[in-house]
Design an enzyme around this catalytic site. Structure first.
Site, PDB file in Angstrom:
ATOM      1  N   GLU A   1       0.856  -1.196   0.000  1.00 13.84           N
ATOM      2  CA  GLU A   1       0.000   0.000   0.000  1.00 13.84           C
ATOM      3  C   GLU A   1       0.885   1.236   0.000  1.00 13.84           C
ATOM      4  OE1 GLU A   1      -3.309   0.255   3.023  1.00 13.84           O
ATOM      5  OE2 GLU A   1      -2.268  -1.501   3.784  1.00 13.84           O
TER       6      GLU A   1
ATOM      7  N   ASP B   1      -6.197   6.431  11.206  1.00  6.85           N
ATOM      8  CA  ASP B   1      -4.823   6.078  11.544  1.00  6.85           C
ATOM      9  C   ASP B   1      -4.454   6.440  12.975  1.00  6.85           C
ATOM     10  OD1 ASP B   1      -3.619   4.852   9.201  1.00  6.85           O
ATOM     11  OD2 ASP B   1      -4.075   6.749   8.213  1.00  6.85           O
TER      12      ASP B   1
END
Lengths: 266, 417
Positions: A51, A62
């Site tokens: 990714e 996140d």
């Protein structure tokens, strides 16, 4: 039908009767040149997918490690155009599928159609964008535009997903499905969620595609634990931590050793 | 009291879209919780028992209705339209934020949640959340940017005294938007037992509609009060706008009264020409985007990175604006303007000297606009301005900005002890 790069890679992994490994970088962290080297080194060391996260100022899914990496990258002045360019260079240099991960505002601001076209031209294989639910598809046409550019949209599902939501996501999923192992944000953890195996069994009833498990996976023992129930292990924050925790100049070597230790138990 | 649930032509559709704005752009981890919240709210708002209970709290706990006060001295001084102040500063906890906190706390109780999560900028929403948490017996966690903690210590102290845990947010710009992110992340992690008590009319559906509903009490009261006092509707409504909760609360019941004009005042900071120096989304640097779960105007760069903001008032120091405001802007139902930090300080002092009322620095933005507007209007015109909060909390900022030497000495002396 012609297989996509992601499907081909999945088939290869299946033929080898093992778990796949997806790793992750934040583009431009610590800088673009290191990002480039890191991706190539990880592909060498045994990653099956990587990714490339395009940094965003407000990365809501996140945890602290990747939030800091996003912020550092933006401080360096990393742009979306640079991320596209890096994707182009890397996709030409490595045979494994590379995916863009980012947040929807980045795609929206770039223009959904143009983003998908440019990503595909650069050699990107798929998109992971956690904050664009299927309910908004009729307005944004994100899945449609991705499809038109032959990009797989990886659906993200979570332990909180209801039966209705699992079915809905299953309908639109392509390539594989990204299952978030626990309720929370990204980040390496010492232990896996106690209910992970049970949750995986539950979602198998709805998802026929291969399942990638991410969030909190950071050690070879975790990989051993999900073997048999998952298809791909996703390592994100632990890579960034390994890199930044290494002595100066040793980051890439440390990440490679780490990936090799994971690849050995796949 | 009339029901706070009002239907207008600017309402969201069934999926939470205000025209092209709003929606529910949240990660999968939160979607089930948002669906649960939507269902619970839809049920609650059509339950007379819920609305009665809220109405009782408004009256007996909060002190509503808040006064609509004819500011005769200010009117004379400015020499134009008649100015009425809707004094939301007289709410319990000193600002309009308590309105949506009481509503949401009742809802959280109904949903069986044990813990409240909130973000706060100026601290007024955090304070109001900590207050209802104490009253209803919830555990309470408030996220606040480090920059805001530094400039709103009083509210931090009181939140802690109320039993809330105030968690400093050190990522990003260390301001309100980063506190929103941190609060959302907490909710993602503790989604089963926690209620995210959002502090403005923004975020993913159903928050913008729900918070507007709870704040609509402001405009409902104004409508009755102005009819009683002046015998007619006002010509102008003026309110400051950060996320937009006090403005939408004042405006909502007047949208269908076409003759009523509405002005919302953004934070002009040190001037709207440079990015990072202001928080005026409709002036320069604002563009349509999708952030923190909703589509609206955000101060952002070409790549879609959210820009840092500046305002003398922490409560308006925010890069986004509620989605209904985005629609109201595009359809020109509300006019959006701005006031600079300097104008705001003058407005703060002017209201204090003429009427004996300290507006919060947020609300002083609205007063600054009235100072510009009133003299241009005939004396038979009526302006209602929302004093969304009182200014006590801003003593440190105002005293510093005015360079008050005795205050500085006092601080030094206290710190030295």
């Amino acid at each position: 039908m012609i297989m996509t790069a992601i499907e081909e890679q999945l088939q290869k992994i299946k033929a080898q009767n093992r778990l796949g490994l997806m790793t992750h970088i934040v583009v431009g962290y610590p800088n673009l040149e290191e990002s480039r080297r890191l991706v190539l080194a990880m592909a060498e060391a045994g990653a099956d997918f990587i990714e490339l996260q395009i940094p965003f100022s407000d990365p809501v899914a996140d945890g602290p490690t990747l939030m800091r990496a996003n912020q550092e990258s933006l401080k360096q002045g990393t742009t979306v155009a640079q991320a596209m360019q890096l994707m182009g260079e890397l996709a030409a240099a490595t045979p494994i599928p590379l995916l863009f991960m980012t947040y929807f505002n980045i795609v929206f601001r770039y223009g959904v159609e143009r983003f998908c076209q440019d990503a595909q031209q650069a050699g990107c294989a798929g998109l992971i964008v956690p904050d664009i639910p299927i309910e908004e598809e009729h307005r944004e046409h994100f899945i449609l535009r991705a499809k038109q550019s032959r990009l797989s949209v990886i659906r993200v599902i979570s332990p909180a997903s209801t039966e209705r939501r699992l079915r809905l996501n299953a309908q639109h999923a392509e390539g594989f499905v990204y299952f978030v192992s626990r309720k929370g944000v990204t980040g390496a953890q010492a232990n896996l969620d106690a209910e992970l195996a049970q949750n995986l069994q539950k979602i198998r009833q709805y998802i026929s595609l291969p399942i990638a498990v991410g969030f909190g996976i950071s050690q070879p023992e975790h990989i051993v634990a999900i073997k048999g129930t998952a298809d791909i292990a996703v390592i994100g924050s632990a890579i960034a931590q390994t890199y930044s925790g290494a002595e100066k100049g040793q980051g890439i070597a440390a990440v490679c050793r780490f990936i090799e230790s994971l690849a050995a138990v796949l | 009291m009339e029901s706070i649930i009002i239907k207008t032509s600017f309402d969201a559709d069934a999926t939470g879209h205000f025209g092209q704005f709003g929606g529910r752009y949240a990660p999968e981890m939160l979607l089930p919780a948002l669906e649960e919240l939507e269902a619970a709210y839809n049920q609650a708002k059509s339950d007379p028992k819920f609305l009665d209970e809220l109405s009782d709290l408004f009256k007996n706990y909060d002190g509503r209705p808040t006064p609509l006060y004819f500011a005769e001295n200010l009117t004379k001084k400015l020499g134009g339209a008649k100015i009425y102040l809707k004094n939301e500063g007289l709410n319990h906890t000193g600002a309009h934020k308590i309105n949506h906190c009481l509503g949401q706390a009742l809802l959280a109780k109904r949903m069986g949640k044990k813990r409240l999560i909130a973000e706060t900028g100026a601290g007024q929403h955090g304070l109001a959340t900590a207050t209802v948490a104490a009253k209803f017996g919830f555990e309470c966690v408030v996220y606040m940017g480090e920059v805001d903690i530094a400039r709103q210590r009083i509210n931090v102290f009181f939140m802690e005294q109320l039993g809330a845990k105030v968690i400093p947010v050190s990522h990003g710009t260390k301001r309100l938007k980063d506190a929103v992110t941190a609060a959302l992340q907490d909710w993602i992690t503790n989604v089963d037992d926690s209620y995210y008590l959002l502090g403005s009319a923004l975020g993913p559906h159903p928050y913008p509609s729900m918070i507007r509903d709870f704040q609509s009490i402001i405009g409902l009261e104004v409508k009755e009060q102005i009819q009683a006092q002046a015998g007619r509707l006002p010509d102008y409504l003026v309110a400051c706008v950060g996320g937009g909760s006090n403005a939408i609360g004042l405006f909502n019941d007047f949208f269908e009264d076409k003759e009523v004009m509405m002005i919302a005042v953004e934070a002009g900071g040190r001037g709207v020409d440079k990015p990072g120096e202001h928080a005026a989304r409709f002036q320069t640097g604002g563009a349509v985007g999708v952030v923190e779960g909703y589509k609206s105007y955000f101060l952002q760069n070409e790549d879609g990175q959210i820009q840092s903001t500046h305002s003398i008032s922490a409560g308006l120091d925010y890069a986004g604006i509620g989605p209904e405001h985005a629609l109201l802007h595009d359809q020109k139902r509300v006019q959006y303007t701005f006031a600079t930090d300097k104008e705001v300080l003058v407005a703060f002092q002017t209201l204090a000297r003429t009427e004996g009322i300290f507006p919060a620095l947020e609300s002083a933005h609205a007063v600054a606009e009235v100072i510009k507007l009133a003299p241009t209007l005939a004396p038979d015109k009526i302006i209602v301005v929302n004093i969304s909060g009182r200014g006590d909390k801003d003593v440190f900022i105002v005293a510093k900005a005015l360079g008050d030497k005795a205050w500085l000495e006092y601080l030094r002396r206290e710190a030295g002890e």
